[in-house]
Structure formats: C-alpha cells, structure tokens
Write a protein that holds these residues in place. Structure first.
Motif, PDB file in Angstrom:
ATOM      1  N   ARG A 235       0.837  -1.220   0.000  1.00  0.00           N
ATOM      2  CA  ARG A 235       0.000   0.000   0.000  1.00  0.00           C
ATOM      3  C   ARG A 235       0.867   1.263   0.000  1.00  0.00           C
ATOM      4  O   ARG A 235       0.566   2.238  -0.694  1.00  0.00           O
ATOM      5  N   LEU A 239       0.332   0.587  -4.452  1.00  0.00           N
ATOM      6  CA  LEU A 239      -0.256  -0.538  -5.175  1.00  0.00           C
ATOM      7  C   LEU A 239      -1.410  -1.129  -4.373  1.00  0.00           C
ATOM      8  O   LEU A 239      -1.538  -0.886  -3.174  1.00  0.00           O
ATOM      9  N   ASP A 240      -2.237  -1.919  -5.043  1.00  0.00           N
ATOM     10  CA  ASP A 240      -3.397  -2.514  -4.395  1.00  0.00           C
ATOM     11  C   ASP A 240      -3.112  -3.980  -4.045  1.00  0.00           C
ATOM     12  O   ASP A 240      -2.891  -4.791  -4.940  1.00  0.00           O
ATOM     13  N   THR A 242      -5.234  -6.106  -2.815  1.00  0.00           N
ATOM     14  CA  THR A 242      -6.462  -6.908  -2.840  1.00  0.00           C
ATOM     15  C   THR A 242      -6.355  -8.072  -3.823  1.00  0.00           C
ATOM     16  O   THR A 242      -5.991  -7.881  -4.986  1.00  0.00           O
ATOM     17  N   THR A 246      -3.315  -9.809   0.093  1.00  0.00           N
ATOM     18  CA  THR A 246      -4.389 -10.049   1.063  1.00  0.00           C
ATOM     19  C   THR A 246      -4.855 -11.503   1.044  1.00  0.00           C
ATOM     20  O   THR A 246      -5.449 -11.993   2.011  1.00  0.00           O
TER      21      THR A 246
END
Length: 259
Positions: A235, A239-240, A242, A246
């Motif tokens: 993060r 960047l993501d 998800t 995660t």
C-alpha cells in the motif's frame, strides 16, 4: 526486508535438500513462473554466443529450469524424496550429475551464477548446472578480476529473488564490465521499489518495462505478521494488495530492461 521471515539458514548448505524441504509447504513458486519467461527472453535475445548471468542464483535452480527438461515440481519431488534423504552430499552430487545430464536440452545456453552463498555455488557448479560461479558481494566491493572477465560474454542478467537485498550498486558494477548489449529480466517483490534499479539501468541505455496488472505469486506468508507487513508495504508503494497479498502470498512483478 523489514517484517520478512529470514531463510538465511537454508541458502548456503552443502546441497539443496533443506532448501526444497523448507520451501515446499510455502508453495515457493517464482522459478516456475520465470522458466517460460527466461526461455522466451533467451530466444528473443537471439545471440548464438549468449552467456546468462543469474543473480542471487543459490543452487542453480533457474539454470536447471532454463536448460533442462524439468519443472519446479520435478525438483521438489527429487530433493524431498526418501531416496535423496538417504544419500550423503557427495553421493547426491554424483546422482545429480546424471540426473541433470540426462535431461539437458539441446541448445542449452551458458549460465554463470553470482551469489554470496559459497556452498550453494559449489554445489551448482559440481553438478553441472552453472558453467562458472562468482561469490563477489557487489553491494560492498568492486567486481574481482574473474567476474570482470566473465562479464565480457554476458548478454542477459536474470533475477528471481534478491531484489529486496540489492541496490543500483550491484547492477552498475556489472554493467560497467559488460562488453556486449545486456538485457535484464528480473522478478521483484511488490513490497520493495524497483525504480532505483530501473533508474540505474536507464543510465546504461536500458528501458525498463513492466505490466502493473500482471503479477506472479512468490510464496505463501509464514505468519499473519509477515502478511501484515507485506500488505502495508504494498500500500505504501501505491499498489493494491487486494486479491494478491491479502490472499496470503507475496507477489512479484516482472521487469524487463532492454536497449
């Protein structure tokens, strides 16, 4: 890298059995993803005298997958087998010479290995995976005469692990010795910025490309703390995480640098 579990104890054993045994439950898989990429890149490089330098090469796993009719799953099965467990290191070396020799691909390319893990290098050299080995620590010292001479033939530098521990110093030291155009094909964790290395490569006339939407799983996290640190780092990098970090795995991006 901060928050990352250390596996230092398995990187420099006399043979790779502990490495594969420890990493198997974590589904360490980045050499599997690199196999097709590196084979394709070697073909695109189209240099009959090509030498590949594998950075942070450990036991020569990328060389094994590049130059032999083997998968990473085959290597896990081989080194974690009851048969392998019964052998001494010397016996395993003799067995592996035949194991790899029988599976060598036509058109195999010359591969050199660079790593500070001397035992791992010696093993890869002894069984025929690496054509030359160098243990220079380029983060702290200039290349020795042997590595400087070897770089004359290198046209491709590969990397699947270790970008977290390397800086522009290592890449600058290598490219300053290069005698022919060098491409770089590197898988780097999303938890560490690759931009400083890409910037260094740009100084040598290389343009770095990456597809931000295409990532490659590296391994499962060892515990929730390691996962939290990785999600936070991703993060922070803008960047993501998800559906990637995660979901329980480190992910890498592929960076390809070419003239």
């Amino acid at each position: 890298m901060h928050g990352m579990t250390s596996f230092d104890d398995i990187y420099d054993r006399p043979d790779p059995r502990a490495y594969f045994t420890r990493l198997a439950p974590l589904s360490y898989e980045i050499p599997h993803h690199a196999q097709a990429v590196f084979r394709r890149t070697v073909a695109e490089r189209a240099d009959p005298g090509l030498t590949v330098l594998d950075l942070c090469c450990s036991y020569g796993i990328n060389a094994a997958l590049l130059n032999h009719d083997l998968t990473l799953a085959d290597l896990y099965a081989h080194y974690t087998s009851p048969m392998a467990a019964r052998l001494t290191t010397a016996e395993l070396i003799e067995y592996d010479k035949e194991f790899y020799g029988a599976r060598r691909r036509p058109g195999a390319v010359r591969v050199l290995g660079l790593d500070i893990a001397r035992h791992a290098l010696d093993y890869a050299r002894a069984v025929g995976l690496l054509d030359g080995v160098h243990s220079d620590n380029l983060e702290e010292h200039v290349p020795g005469p042997a590595l400087m001479a070897a770089m004359a033939d290198v046209g491709l530098i590969t990397l699947t692990g270790g970008a977290s521990f390397l800086s522009r110093r290592t890449f600058a030291a290598l490219l300053e010795c290069a005698q022919r155009p060098v491409w770089v094909s590197a898988f780097a964790l999303r938890t560490v910025p690759y931009a400083p290395i890409a910037s260094c490569l740009a100084g040598f006339g290389l343009t770095t490309r990456t597809d931000p939407d295409r990532t490659y799983p590296q391994r499962a996290f060892t515990d929730p703390e390691e996962q939290r640190a990785a999600v936070r780092a991703v993060r922070l990098a803008g960047l993501d995480p998800t559906g990637r970090e995660t979901d329980g795995h480190y992910h890498t991006a592929l960076y390809e640098s070419r003239p």
